[in-house]
Design a protein around this motif. Structure first.
Motif, PDB file in Angstrom:
ATOM      1  N   THR A   1      36.406  36.336  45.440  1.00 24.81           N
ATOM      2  CA  THR A   1      35.038  36.027  45.030  1.00 24.81           C
ATOM      3  C   THR A   1      34.153  35.963  46.266  1.00 24.81           C
ATOM      4  O   THR A   1      34.478  35.268  47.236  1.00 24.81           O
ATOM      5  N   ALA A   2      33.041  36.635  46.230  1.00 29.88           N
ATOM      6  CA  ALA A   2      32.238  36.848  47.441  1.00 29.88           C
ATOM      7  C   ALA A   2      31.817  35.557  48.118  1.00 29.88           C
ATOM      8  O   ALA A   2      31.830  35.457  49.342  1.00 29.88           O
ATOM      9  N   ASP A   3      31.433  34.532  47.369  1.00 21.89           N
ATOM     10  CA  ASP A   3      30.877  33.329  47.988  1.00 21.89           C
ATOM     11  C   ASP A   3      31.858  32.159  48.015  1.00 21.89           C
ATOM     12  O   ASP A   3      31.457  31.028  48.307  1.00 21.89           O
ATOM     13  N   PHE A   4      33.129  32.396  47.742  1.00 26.17           N
ATOM     14  CA  PHE A   4      34.082  31.292  47.713  1.00 26.17           C
ATOM     15  C   PHE A   4      34.441  30.813  49.119  1.00 26.17           C
ATOM     16  O   PHE A   4      34.631  29.629  49.361  1.00 26.17           O
ATOM     17  N   GLY A   5      34.560  31.702  50.057  1.00 30.69           N
ATOM     18  CA  GLY A   5      34.894  31.335  51.421  1.00 30.69           C
ATOM     19  C   GLY A   5      36.387  31.274  51.674  1.00 30.69           C
ATOM     20  O   GLY A   5      37.206  31.730  50.876  1.00 30.69           O
TER      21      GLY A   5
END
Length: 527
Positions: free
Chosen positions: A279-283
């Protein structure tokens, strides 16, 4: 949006249409779901003390992500509770976009709440009081074809619970050969767990090796929880034994107090099988800012497997084990590119015996590759850093840590440890007695040690300290900064600082803590 009411029986009124407290439905079986009853956007108040000897079903209500159904137990003047009197019964939350909140549920021989669906999306359990029985209090049923998406377990109080099979409070346990089940975007937050005892963990999210390749976890977040006098491991989010089968894990801002054993199983945090999130913004995968006070068991503070993780800014005081391990950080089988920095661990006791299998290490590296540990402060341990027998690759860079009051050795290499790929540089080691070895080396000649300080050791080992290593008293001040003239850095400032705020110098300084308190004028504008 309509508000509905249900009371324990039919004794309160001759009219029981559910539309008011006075005319509430009489018993759970009389609740009307869908149609002229509870539908999307509605609220159902559970009023009074309900008893049940069956599974309580939630009917089809048609809720959506923007129009949920809420079942709550906080009606003013008549708060709601459900007590399962006997048998393997529970509240069956099997409808997507259902919230259960402010409700007290007391289990009998099974769970308080069981979730099941294919898939089940958006279930929330909030601010409930759950009292355990013979199984996990919140149970994600891991049957073939069932999946769970965007679920939240937040602000609840979990009391007791046996969890004879796996988890005492929250469980998803995939065990069947070839079965496919999954968890994604699960949030477990701000809960309090008191006296929860299980065979494996208070929170158990686990898949065995035999499950199908599509069985996996993704984007699991556990934060803000408090664990008090619970047994077994605080949390085990693990499996199968495959690097990167799962993706995305964050564990932060949790507090553990007085955790105890079940058999030999116990400790803080066990993670396994997690590559970085898709997921792009999960980190990144992180274990950060957790605090533990008295952990007992072989998992120690954190035990990592088959994945990539960052462990930082954690604190633990009191780690022991009756058997192996029981360490501050263990980079275990299948770890790759992991980091541990800025952690503070105190009183890592192990079994108090003399030997590798008696544990109690600040940092232990097993079959792990490309791992780093730096800027950690460990005060009171059996051995500061150890390298165990390897089945596969093993490499680590252990630098700028302080391992203080070691009772067995500063560093330890077992017979099968890697002697070239494991580097130990610019660390401070101190001993509790001058009869122990600075380096206990049962492997071949080790070339990875240099520029350390070993103070107070006896040095009767198969290792000759590097010419750049010394044995002076580091003269640590109250902030663990070395004040010895031999250790205070004399290098050139290179600019910038690492993630832990330690400035870069050439040659680098030594120990976990920057040895200069005053900030140079040319650093005042740095973030």
């Amino acid at each position: 949006m309509t508000t509905w009411y249900v009371r324990p029986d039919a004794s309160h009124s001759a009219i029981r249409n559910g539309t008011s407290y006075a005319t509430a439905w009489g018993g759970w079986s009389s609740v009307v779901w869908g149609g002229v009853g509870v539908v999307a956007g509605d609220t159902l108040y559970v009023c009074g003390a309900h008893s049940a000897g069956v599974i309580l079903e939630i009917g089809v209500h048609g809720a959506t992500v923007s129009s949920r159904v809420t079942i709550r137990g906080d009606y003013a003047g008549d708060s709601g509770s459900i007590t399962f009197t006997t048998g393997n019964f529970y509240l069956n939350v099997n409808r997507s976009y259902t919230t259960v909140q402010n409700l007290t549920i007391i289990a009998a021989n099974y769970s308080c709440i069981a979730l099941g669906g294919a898939p089940l999306t958006g279930v929330h359990v909030r601010r409930c009081t759950l009292k355990g029985g013979g199984n996990s209090m919140v149970l994600f049923l891991a049957f073939n074809g069932w999946s769970y998406i965007d679920c939240i377990i937040d602000g609840n109080t979990f009391l007791g619970g046996a969890g004879a099979v796996g988890g005492s409070a929250i469980q998803w346990y995939a065990t069947s050969t070839g079965s496919v089940t999954s968890l994604s975007n699960l949030q477990i937050s701000n809960n309090t767990f008191i006296g929860c005892s299980a065979a494996r963990a208070t929170i158990l999210l686990k898949a065995l090796n035999a499950v199908a390749a599509a069985t996996k976890m993704a984007d699991i977040v556990v934060y803000g929880n408090t664990f008090i006098a619970c047994s077994a491991v605080m949390m085990e989010v693990y499996g199968p034994d495959v690097y990167g089968r799962n993706t995305g894990i964050k564990v932060y801002n949790n507090i553990i107090r007085n955790q105890t054993l079940v058999g030999i199983i116990g400790g803080g945090i066990v993670l396994g099988g997690f590559a970085q999130s898709l997921t792009a913004d999960f980190g990144e995968n992180v274990v950060r800012n957790n605090k533990a006070y008295e952990l007992n068991g072989m998992s120690g503070f954190v035990n990592l497997f088959y994945g990539t993780y960052k462990v930082f800014d954690n604190y633990a005081d009191g780690i022991s084990t009756p058997t192996i391990d029981g360490n501050g950080v263990l980079f275990d089988h299948g770890c790759d590119n992991c980091e541990a920095f800025g952690n503070e661990f105190r009183n890592i006791r192990g079994t108090r015996a003399e030997g590798y299998y008696d544990g109690g290490f600040g940092i232990l590296v097993l079959d792990a590759t490309n791992c780093k540990a730096y800027g950690n402060l460990i005060d009171g341990c059996v051995t500061g850093v150890a390298f165990g027998n390897k089945d596969g690759g093993q490499s680590a860079n252990i630098f700028n840590n302080s391992f203080l009051n070691c009772s067995q050795s500063g560093a330890y290499l077992t017979g099968g440890a890697e002697v070239k790929g494991n580097l130990v540089r610019n660390n401070i080691f101190t001993a509790t007695r001058n009869t122990i070895s600075s380096v206990k080396n049962n492997a071949a000649i080790w070339t990875g040690e240099a520029s350390n300080c070993f103070h107070g050791f006896g040095d009767a080992s198969r290792h000759t300290l590097h010419a750049t290593t010394n044995t002076v008293d580091p003269q640590l001040d109250g902030n663990y900064r070395p004040r010895s003239v031999a250790l205070v850095r004399k290098g050139t400032y290179l600019g910038g600082m690492d993630f832990n705020g330690k400035r870069f110098y050439n040659p680098p300084n030594i120990g976990a803590v920057d040895d200069v308190t005053a900030t140079p004028r040319y650093l005042v504008t740095e973030p």
